[in-house]
Scaffold this active site. Structure first.
Site, short mmCIF file in Angstrom:
data_model
loop_
_atom_site.label_atom_id
_atom_site.label_comp_id
_atom_site.label_asym_id
_atom_site.label_seq_id
_atom_site.Cartn_x
_atom_site.Cartn_y
_atom_site.Cartn_z
N HIS A 276 0.83 -1.21 0.00
CA HIS A 276 0.00 0.00 0.00
C HIS A 276 0.87 1.26 0.00
CE1 HIS A 276 -3.45 -2.53 0.38
NE2 HIS A 276 -3.11 -2.95 1.59
N ASP A 327 -5.01 -8.17 -3.57
CA ASP A 327 -5.26 -7.99 -2.13
C ASP A 327 -6.59 -8.59 -1.67
OD1 ASP A 327 -5.25 -7.10 0.48
OD2 ASP A 327 -5.23 -4.97 0.03
ZN LIG Z 1 -3.41 -6.92 2.53
#
Ligand SMILES: [Zn+2]
Length: 454
Positions: A276, A327
């Site tokens: 991220h 994800d």
């Molecule tokens: Zn994750």
């Protein structure tokens, strides 16, 4: 060699690629020789397939790497889009699914999810795995039963896996795990290291490490995980600054940003990937770049969870290689992840052209594989693993003069539905859009998700 011994059987195959992405341009008519799962020769100027060659019509790319996955989140797809909320309210629903998984149900779900990935052209997945123990935290008879279920699932779905075995010890700074989180915790980083030291690499599987986040591993135990990865030269991943609340709590507990905390405990470096990297300071970006720490962007999840847009362009400029992951599996489509990174940056800056299609493909393939410890995958050249993904050029989305456009059609117009062939180690896992090992992937997905509801 004595007269009674025979040389080992060598499996050799020849592929003819109608169009091939060779890292810088699209080449028409390419012959790829594969022996024992590796590319041994690449020759150009082959307008017609040689006799006996397998024909791959369309544009063949190096196999795609999905560098960040939580397989069980796939069970949430379509169920968490009603009403308002934040990452934190979404997380409560996610925990309710995590509570119900067993090694058997997780194996069935992961097999179906990894088969969906194969259909989307993914040849290697990084599974960020923290669901280690039975509910309440009691270890299974085999303390790695859940991790082994994932490794087996990848094998059965025909793709490579890096099991990023994740240390998850606390619910926040100085806070013990919550009831939901008990099954994630080994109690200490030393106990985590002892458990995952038992896991072994296999032909299709490599073992890496992960720190769930600075919230979930106390600062004084970060170095234990980093050292475990360093000793094995294994990849080390960490969720980093996905939420501003994590940054605020870290500053309150330690007087610094999560990135600075990781740097001070020896976590950053070229085999480490921050996942991220959304809410960073300029100093954080410099720290990640200067140490060669990678960045895994997960744009479809970040937009789904209203996380924000991370500074991917600035990170790459500072020296952080980029990879991509699906994800939470709101969608599984690495082509969409790749273009979303560029399109997010366009929206943020109101200018176009931050990455070329070539650069986006590099993130989706070579750099993604490197982030997962598969440095020998992600290119179509002699010596590389024979992992290939072929995109149809004759669908409604992709029809047009593609050879002249290079890889732009694949990156900016194609979707996972345009993946025609997926080849892993020279084995045809997906042929003409059909999975060769899991006969009915939608049914397998539906059954695996349904089993978690009943
Ligand atoms: Zn994750």
């Amino acid at each position: 060699m004595t007269p009674t011994e025979h040389p080992p059987t060598r499996h050799t195959r020849t592929y003819w690629l109608e169009h091939a992405w060779l890292g810088t341009h699209v080449e028409p008519g390419v012959v790829v020789e594969v022996t024992d799962g590796r590319i041994t020769a690449v020759s150009r100027d082959a307008p017609a397939p040689p006799p006996g060659a397998e024909i791959l019509r369309g544009l063949t790319l190096p196999g795609l790497a999905n560098a960040h996955s939580h397989a069980f989140h796939r069970a949430l797809r379509g169920t968490v889009q009603v009403g308002s909320g934040t990452f934190w309210t979404w997380r409560e629903v996610m925990y309710s699914v995590a509570d119900r998984l067993t090694p058997e149900t997780y194996h069935a779900l992961a097999r179906a999810v990894y088969a969906e990935m194969a259909l989307a052209g993914v040849t290697a997945v990084g599974e960020f795995h923290y669901l280690h123990h039975a509910p309440g935290g009691t270890p299974y008879a085999d303390p790695n039963a859940m991790g082994e279920a994932l490794v087996d699932a990848a094998s059965e779905a025909g793709i490579r896996i890096t099991l990023l075995d994740t240390a998850y010890l606390s619910s926040g700074f100085g806070q013990p795990p919550t009831t939901h989180q008990l099954r994630f915790s080994d109690g200490s980083a030393d106990a985590w290291a002892e458990r995952c030291s038992v896991l072994k690499d296999r032909d299709h599987a490599r073992i890496g490490a992960a720190i769930h986040s600075v919230r979930a591993v106390p600062a004084r135990q970060l170095a234990t995980v980093a050292q475990w990865a360093q000793e094995r030269r294994a990849p080390l991943h960490v969720h980093l600054s996905e939420q501003t609340a994590e940054n605020d709590a870290c500053r309150e507990a330690h007087g610094c940003t999560p990135t600075r905390l990781l740097a001070e405990h020896g976590v950053l470096g070229p085999r480490t990937t921050g996942v991220h990297n959304t809410h960073l300071t300029d100093e954080d970006i410099a720290l990640l770049g200067d140490t060669g720490t990678g960045t895994c962007m997960c744009p479809t999840t970040e937009r789904d969870l209203a996380d924000g847009i991370g500074p991917a362009a600035a990170l790459q400029k500072a020296g952080s290689p980029l990879s991509l992951g699906s994800d939470s599996h709101a969608v599984i489509d690495l082509l969409e992840e790749a273009r979303a990174m560029e399109l997010n940056e366009r929206l943020r800056t109101r200018t176009r052209g931050h990455w070329t299609a070539a650069a986006l493909l590099r993130a989706a393939s070579a750099d993604g594989h490197a982030a997962l410890g598969w440095d020998e995958a992600g290119t179509i050249e002699p010596g590389a693993l024979a992992d290939l993904t072929t995109i149809a050029l004759d669908s409604v989305r992709t029809a047009g003069p593609v050879p002249r456009l290079g890889a732009e059609t694949a990156v900016f117009a194609a979707t996972a539905a345009d993946v025609r062939h997926t080849i892993v180690g020279g084995r045809h896992v997906v042929r003409d859009g059909v999975h060769a090992l899991v006969p009915d992937v939608p049914r397998a997905l539906a059954a695996a998700v349904e089993a978690l509801r009943s």
